[in-house]
Structure formats: structure tokens, C-alpha cells
Design a protein around this motif. Structure first.
Motif, PDB file in Angstrom:
ATOM      1  N   ALA A  16      61.451  22.227  48.960  1.00 40.36           N
ATOM      2  CA  ALA A  16      61.709  20.797  49.058  1.00 40.36           C
ATOM      3  C   ALA A  16      61.105  20.065  47.866  1.00 40.36           C
ATOM      4  CB  ALA A  16      61.144  20.257  50.366  1.00 40.36           C
ATOM      5  N   ASN A  58      52.544  18.220  49.677  1.00 32.78           N
ATOM      6  CA  ASN A  58      52.088  17.377  48.578  1.00 32.78           C
ATOM      7  C   ASN A  58      50.674  16.857  48.802  1.00 32.78           C
ATOM      8  OD1 ASN A  58      53.725  17.124  46.357  1.00 32.78           O
ATOM      9  ND2 ASN A  58      55.180  15.812  47.413  1.00 32.78           N
ATOM     10  N   LEU A  59      50.378  16.497  50.063  1.00 28.61           N
ATOM     11  CA  LEU A  59      49.119  15.781  50.324  1.00 28.61           C
ATOM     12  C   LEU A  59      47.928  16.719  50.501  1.00 28.61           C
ATOM     13  CD1 LEU A  59      50.412  13.011  52.745  1.00 28.61           C
ATOM     14  CD2 LEU A  59      49.707  12.732  50.383  1.00 28.61           C
ATOM     15  N   TYR A  62      63.117  17.955  45.078  1.00 21.16           N
ATOM     16  CA  TYR A  62      62.780  16.556  44.846  1.00 21.16           C
ATOM     17  C   TYR A  62      62.464  16.315  43.369  1.00 21.16           C
ATOM     18  CZ  TYR A  62      60.436  12.123  44.924  1.00 21.16           C
ATOM     19  OH  TYR A  62      60.094  10.837  44.660  1.00 21.16           O
ATOM     20  N   ASP A  69      45.558  13.241  56.153  1.00 25.30           N
ATOM     21  CA  ASP A  69      44.318  12.505  55.901  1.00 25.30           C
ATOM     22  C   ASP A  69      43.173  13.092  56.697  1.00 25.30           C
ATOM     23  OD1 ASP A  69      44.926  10.754  53.998  1.00 25.30           O
ATOM     24  OD2 ASP A  69      44.820   8.943  55.227  1.00 25.30           O
ATOM     25  N   GLY A 103      51.962  12.130  63.216  1.00 22.65           N
ATOM     26  CA  GLY A 103      52.554  11.836  61.918  1.00 22.65           C
ATOM     27  C   GLY A 103      51.870  12.620  60.822  1.00 22.65           C
ATOM     28  N   THR A 104      52.667  13.070  59.861  1.00 24.89           N
ATOM     29  CA  THR A 104      52.130  13.977  58.849  1.00 24.89           C
ATOM     30  C   THR A 104      51.013  13.352  58.035  1.00 24.89           C
ATOM     31  OG1 THR A 104      54.100  13.299  57.679  1.00 24.89           O
ATOM     32  CG2 THR A 104      54.025  15.552  58.459  1.00 24.89           C
ATOM     33  N   VAL A 105      51.105  12.037  57.780  1.00 25.15           N
ATOM     34  CA  VAL A 105      50.111  11.440  56.890  1.00 25.15           C
ATOM     35  C   VAL A 105      48.751  11.381  57.572  1.00 25.15           C
ATOM     36  CG1 VAL A 105      49.500   9.408  55.572  1.00 25.15           C
ATOM     37  CG2 VAL A 105      51.851  10.145  55.666  1.00 25.15           C
ATOM     38  N   LEU A 106      48.740  11.016  58.853  1.00 24.68           N
ATOM     39  CA  LEU A 106      47.459  10.984  59.554  1.00 24.68           C
ATOM     40  C   LEU A 106      46.860  12.391  59.630  1.00 24.68           C
ATOM     41  CD1 LEU A 106      45.998   8.805  61.971  1.00 24.68           C
ATOM     42  CD2 LEU A 106      46.140  11.081  62.883  1.00 24.68           C
ATOM     43  N   VAL A 107      47.685  13.382  59.929  1.00 23.61           N
ATOM     44  CA  VAL A 107      47.173  14.754  59.988  1.00 23.61           C
ATOM     45  C   VAL A 107      46.648  15.175  58.627  1.00 23.61           C
ATOM     46  CG1 VAL A 107      47.842  17.158  60.327  1.00 23.61           C
ATOM     47  CG2 VAL A 107      48.651  15.428  61.904  1.00 23.61           C
ATOM     48  N   PHE A 146      57.379  18.948  53.501  1.00 22.56           N
ATOM     49  CA  PHE A 146      57.375  18.245  52.220  1.00 22.56           C
ATOM     50  C   PHE A 146      56.143  17.364  52.049  1.00 22.56           C
ATOM     51  CE2 PHE A 146      58.708  14.554  49.659  1.00 22.56           C
ATOM     52  CZ  PHE A 146      58.913  15.192  48.459  1.00 22.56           C
ATOM     53  N   PRO A 147      55.909  16.384  52.947  1.00 23.80           N
ATOM     54  CA  PRO A 147      54.768  15.497  52.718  1.00 23.80           C
ATOM     55  C   PRO A 147      53.444  16.251  52.716  1.00 23.80           C
ATOM     56  CG  PRO A 147      56.152  14.683  54.501  1.00 23.80           C
ATOM     57  CD  PRO A 147      56.623  16.041  54.190  1.00 23.80           C
ATOM     58  N   SER A 182      61.291  22.532  56.275  1.00 25.42           N
ATOM     59  CA  SER A 182      61.482  21.362  55.426  1.00 25.42           C
ATOM     60  C   SER A 182      60.163  20.674  55.105  1.00 25.42           C
ATOM     61  CB  SER A 182      62.460  20.390  56.089  1.00 25.42           C
ATOM     62  OG  SER A 182      62.109  20.200  57.424  1.00 25.42           O
TER      63      SER A 182
END
Lengths: 299, 283
Positions: free
Chosen positions: A248, A235-236, A252, A127, A121-125, A231-232, A229
Motif C-alpha cells: 500500500a 507509516n506511523l 501510494y 499513538d 482507530g489506527t491512529v490512537l493505537v 497502511f496508516p 491493506s
């Protein structure tokens, strides 16, 4: 009555010859849903992009996009991330999948380990990248301790952070596809080449790679779609105000920060256009490169 | 010229060590990356040292309460199951029609099925969100389910079409000869034969829907967030939540999706995924 009944039967037979009969009714619900939820919104979006909020002609939004370098540079910024990410992911998968074809001990667990990052998942990567590659993270500590660098190198909140995140999330996917294309190639072809006196490098160059080309093109396209695509992570772990302001993000921001849905639709349409352009180019290039049928499953 | 023996092909060869060295480097860094998130999620505080001074599990209970994880997980599962159910209900008949008939106008239909798979989700997500807002569907569970159906339905059709093509048409003819009606052919003959394909497609859609960020992000409201969107919102507004609690949530997400992947790998072999991909490239 009998005449019209016969005519109906004739008509039904004629249609059936062209493959049109009641079975096609099964297709209707799915097509209807896609027309309602995909085609209609897409066309609505295209229509919306041609009605600029500020007025000024049908194409005013598109002109505004390309005239404003803060907006138009997003195309280049997206390509600069997506193309290398897709290339590296596919390119790195080939030699690894080549080593993993055939049967040998440790093949299954190794494949599983290489595929499992798909679930991160993008958020764990994101982080994880922030912690691991940050100035106080383990990576920089190791580099500092062995004296390779004298101050921590900056790998997050810029281009590199996003690229790393795309490589980690995209690689398992590309690898899985390349591996299955590679296992689809008949191994006897390579043995036949070997008995005819081809060396290992020649076998790769003249047997495996040509057979793999269509599969590689598909994999590249899907990997590119995935990375395009972005996107997350932009940003992170990126610098969303500047260096990694991808299309993207621009779309947004136009939609949900400036509430300019017309401009957002414009950017969304342009995103699709640029992405399909790359896909078409890849397919054309591949069609020129690849002639003849493979006979392998990877075709 | 020695013919390569299959058993040793993987470990030998002039470039093998370079390849395995690269793989080892990648995996080492990846493991360290994951470990740093896991360690942080158990850390009381962690700043500027090799390891945190003290460990705690409090962040998990924190995350559970503060993020309303119970509700988020329920929404995630409900959305995913609804999407799987609808995609299969609509997709299986469509795949059958495409597998068995060659008709005028098949190409436009295939294009309609390919485009949602090929276009980036944001491209159709933003117009779709505008349309859904117009009809007051956005921000609700049904809006999220509708949006996620767009890539899921073509995916099911594209996976199942080659699968159904492999089934001998003689079986259907034989059933009809024995007096079975269309419905009976479908429920008694076809569906039992297609069950492995249906399972594979369903589980892949489940995994993809849980991971689908963009579409859910664009159309969901506060009560219809899935886990990945809730996680992103928490991570993108730093300072409000403790970093450790976010990491704890990310670990929960990863555990959930790897459980789903392991489940998927029990039913799906990679060649089935390629059969779907084969359809994606129009030659």
C-alpha cells in the motif's frame, strides 16, 4: 394488434420462467452505481497499468516491479505482516470463543470488553503503542524495574510495532465473527457426543472444530483482507522506508509522490491479485479439508 | 462422563486458566496503552517519568481550535449520513430483487457485489481517485461520498438479502390479493418488516464510514477531510502539532466511534453480521 400483444405476453411469460421480470429493475440503480464507481475505475486502472509512463511494451511496468527488489520485496513484507496477524487473530479467538459459548455469569460484559477495541482507530493505537512500548514507556519501565532486561527493548518503529497494531485492531473483529459462528453450532451435538463417551478434547477435535471450519475460513479471509491493506500503522509505528514498506505504501508513493499513476495502478492491481490468490488458496484448502454439511448455523 | 453444565462451561476445564490468563494479559496491556494516550492528552509535559508532573485540559481546547474540529466533525457526519442514505436508497431495492429472484446472470452480479468487500480499499481506491481527479470530483465532499459508497453499497445489499429472504412471500401475495399495488406492497408491507435489518445495516455502514481511512484519504481535499484523515495527517507530520493535542484528538475520535458502536450494539446482534458474512464465502 392482438397477435403482437399475445406474443408480448408469451415472451414475458417465458422470461418470467427464467426469473427475469420487472422486479429486476430494482437491481439496476445499484448495479449501475457499482459499474460506474467500481468496475469502470478498476478496468481503467488495469488499462493504465498496461500503458507505462516510460514506454517499453505493455508489461513493462510489471517487469519493472518484479525486477526492482525495492518494489518486489513489498509483496513479501506485506505477507509477512498480514498472514501472521490474521492467523494469530483467528487462532486466539477460537479458544476464547469456545470458553464464552453457552450462558454463564459475566459473559456479556466480557464479550463487550473484547469487542470494544474495534473503535480505537489506527491512529490512537499507533499513538498508544509509541507511548506505551517506547524506550521510556510503561512497558519497558516495568521490564527494567523487575530486572528482566537491562536496556529497553525496541518494539516500535519496526516490524513488531506494526504487527502489534494489526493484532489490536484486528482481534475484536475476528473474535466477534468466531464467537457468532461458535454460538451457531447446536450445543446438543456436543452433549450427544459426551453421552456416547467422548472426552472434552475429543469433542473439540471431532465435533466443534469440523463444524467451525467454514466459519473459520471466512473469518480468516476477512481478517486477512483487513490486515493486507495495512497502511496508516505501517507509516506511523513501522519503518516505512525499509522493514515495513508494504505494498500500500509503495502504491501510494508511486501515485502521490512520484505522480506515476501508471505504476501506482500496476501496484494496486498486483495487490488485488496477490490478495485474491491467498483467498483462493484458503478456500481450496478448506474445501479439501471439509466434507459434508454441518446443519449448524455456522455452515 | 460428565455432561458440561452450561452455567460453568466458561470458567472450568483444563485449559481455561491458560486462556483467561492470556486474555487478562492482553487486556492489561491494552488498558495501559489506552491510558498512556489519555494521560498524555491531559499532561502539561510528559517525558521520562512514570506520570506527568502537572495536568491540564488545555490541549482539548487547543485541538478544537487548531484542527478546526468543529468543521471536521461536521464534514464527517455529513459524509457518513449521506453515504448511509444513498447506500440504503440504492441497496434496499437491490437486496429485494436478489432475495426474491433467481435469474440468469445472478452470479456476475453477486461477484460485482463481493469484490468491493474482498479487495483491499487501496486496490480500487487508487484507480478510483485517478478517475475522480480526471472528472474534477476528487477533493470535494461529493467525491468523498462517492468513494465511500463503493464498499458501503455492497455491504448493505449483502446484509439485507438474507434478511429479506426470511420474510414470507405469502405476505406479499396476500397484500396483492387485497388489491395493493407494487408501491403499496413495498411501502406498507415490506419496508415495515425490514426496518430492523435496515437499521442494522445503516448503523454498521455509519460506523464503517467514520472509520474508513484509505478511500477518504485518497480522494479528500483540505475542506473534505473526515476526522480520521485529519487525525492521520496531524500524526504523520510530527513537530508541527504538539503530541498532546494529537492525543486529545485521538481520544475525541475514539469517544465518537465508541458511541456509535454502543448505538450499533443496541440494534444489531452478532448473528446478523454473520448472515452477511455467510454470503461472502462462495462455496
Amino acid at each position: 394488434m392482438a397477435a403482437t400483444g399475445a406474443a408480448r405476453v408469451v415472451l414475458r411469460h417465458r422470461l418470467a420462467e427464467r426469473g427475469i421480470d420487472r422486479v429486476l429493475l430494482l437491481l439496476v440503480p445499484a448495479v449501475l452505481v457499482l459499474v460506474l464507481l467500481f468496475l469502470y475505475p478498476m478496468l481503467y486502472g488495469v488499462g493504465l497499468s498496461l500503458q507505462p509512463r516510460a514506454g517499453g511494451g505493455v508489461l513493462a511496468n510489471y517487469q519493472a516491479f518484479f525486477r526492482d527488489s525495492y518494489q518486489s520485496s513489498t509483496v513479501w513484507k506485506t505477507m509477512r505482516l498480514a498472514l501472521p496477524a490474521a492467523l494469530v487473530n483467528v487462532g486466539a479467538s477460537v479458544p476464547i470463543a469456545y470458553r464464552l459459548r453457552g450462558r454463564f455469569r459475566g459473559r456479556r460484559p466480557l464479550t463487550a470488553i473484547l469487542v470494544l477495541p474495534v473503535t480505537l482507530g489506527t491512529v490512537l493505537v499507533a499513538d498508544g503503542l509509541l507511548r506505551y512500548l517506547g524506550p521510556k514507556g510503561w512497558f519497558n519501565r516495568v521490564l527494567l524495574d523487575i530486572g528482566l532486561v537491562h536496556e529497553p527493548i525496541r518494539l516500535i518503529y519496526n516490524y513488531w510495532g506494526v504487527l502489534f497494531s494489526l493484532l489490536i485492531t484486528g482481534f475484536p473483529f475476528a473474535f466477534l465473527l468466531v464467537l457468532s459462528y461458535m454460538s451457531g453450532i447446536d450445543p446438543t451435538l456436543e452433549r450427544a457426543a459426551a453421552t456416547l463417551g467422548a472426552g472434552p478434547w475429543q469433542r473439540v477435535r471431532h465435533i466443534t472444530l469440523p463444524l467451525l471450519t467454514p466459519g473459520l475460513a471466512t473469518t480468516f479471509i476477512l481478517a486477512f483482507v483487513l490486515a493486507f491493506s495495512v497502511f496508516p500503522s505501517a507509516n506511523l509505528v513501522g519503518e516505512p522506508a525499509n522493514e515495513t514498506r508494504v505494498m500500500a505504501i509503495a502504491a501510494y508513493q508511486a501515485a502521490f509522490e512520484k505522480y506515476d499513476y501508471s505504476m501506482a495502478a500496476t501496484i494496486a492491481v498486483l495487490m488485488g491479485v496477490f490478495e485474491l490468490l491467498v483467498i483462493v488458496l484458503v478456500l481450496l484448502w478448506c474445501g479439501r479439508l471439509y466434507t459434508g454439511s454441518t446443519g449448524g448455523k455456522g455452515a | 462422563m460428565t455432561v458440561p453444565t452450561p452455567r460453568r462451561a466458561g470458567w472450568r476445564g483444563p485449559y481455561a486458566w491458560i486462556v483467561w490468563g492470556g486474555v487478562a494479559f492482553f487486556l492489561l496491556n491494552l488498558a495501559a496503552l489506552i491510558l498512556s494516550v489519555v494521560v498524555n492528552s491531559f499532561a502539561v509535559t510528559w517525558f521520562g517519568s512514570w506520570l506527568p508532573s502537572a495536568f491540564t485540559t488545555a490541549w482539548y481546547t487547543d485541538a478544537w481550535r487548531e484542527f478546526g474540529l468543529a468543521q471536521v466533525l461536521t464534514v464527517t457526519l455529513l459524509v457518513a449520513l449521506a453515504v448511509v442514505g444513498l447506500a440504503l436508497l440504492l441497496g434496499v431495492p437491490a437486496a429485494y430483487a436478489l432475495a426474491r429472484r433467481d435469474f440468469a446472470g445472478k452470479r456476475p452480479v453477486m461477484l460485482l457485489l463481493l469484490l468491493p468487500v474482498l479487495l483491499p480499499p487501496i486496490t480500487y481506491g487508487i484507480p478510483l481517485a485517478t478517475v475522480l481527479y480526471k472528472f474534477h470530483l476528487a477533493g470535494s465532499m461529493s467525491g468523498v461520498i462517492a468513494a465511500n459508497l463503493v464498499p458501503a453499497l455492497p455491504f448493505v445489499v449483502l446484509v439485507l438479502t438474507p434478511f429479506i429472504e426470511q420474510i414470507d412471500t405469502n405476505l406479499e401475495s396476500a397484500a396483492r390479493m387485497c388489491g395493493a399495488g407494487t408501491r403499496q406492497v413495498f411501502t406498507r408491507v415490506l419496508v415495515p418488516l425490514v426496518v430492523p435489518g435496515i437499521l442494522a445495516a445503516g448503523i454498521l455502514v455509519l460506523v464503517r464510514t467514520v472509520a474508513m481511512f484509505e478511500l477518504t484519504f485518497l480522494v479528500s481535499g483540505p475542506d473534505s477531510q473526515t476526522l480520521i484523515v485529519a487525525l492521520y495527517s496531524a500524526a504523520f507530520t510530527p513537530g508541527i502539532r504538539a503530541a498532546q493535542a494529537i492525543d486529545a484528538m485521538a481520544v475525541v475520535y475514539t469517544l465518537l466511534s465508541s458511541a456509535l458502536l454502543v448505538l450499533a450494539l443496541m440494534f444489531v446482534n452478532p448473528t446478523q453480521i454473520v448472515a452477511q458474512v455467510k454470503e461472502v464465502t462462495p462455496e
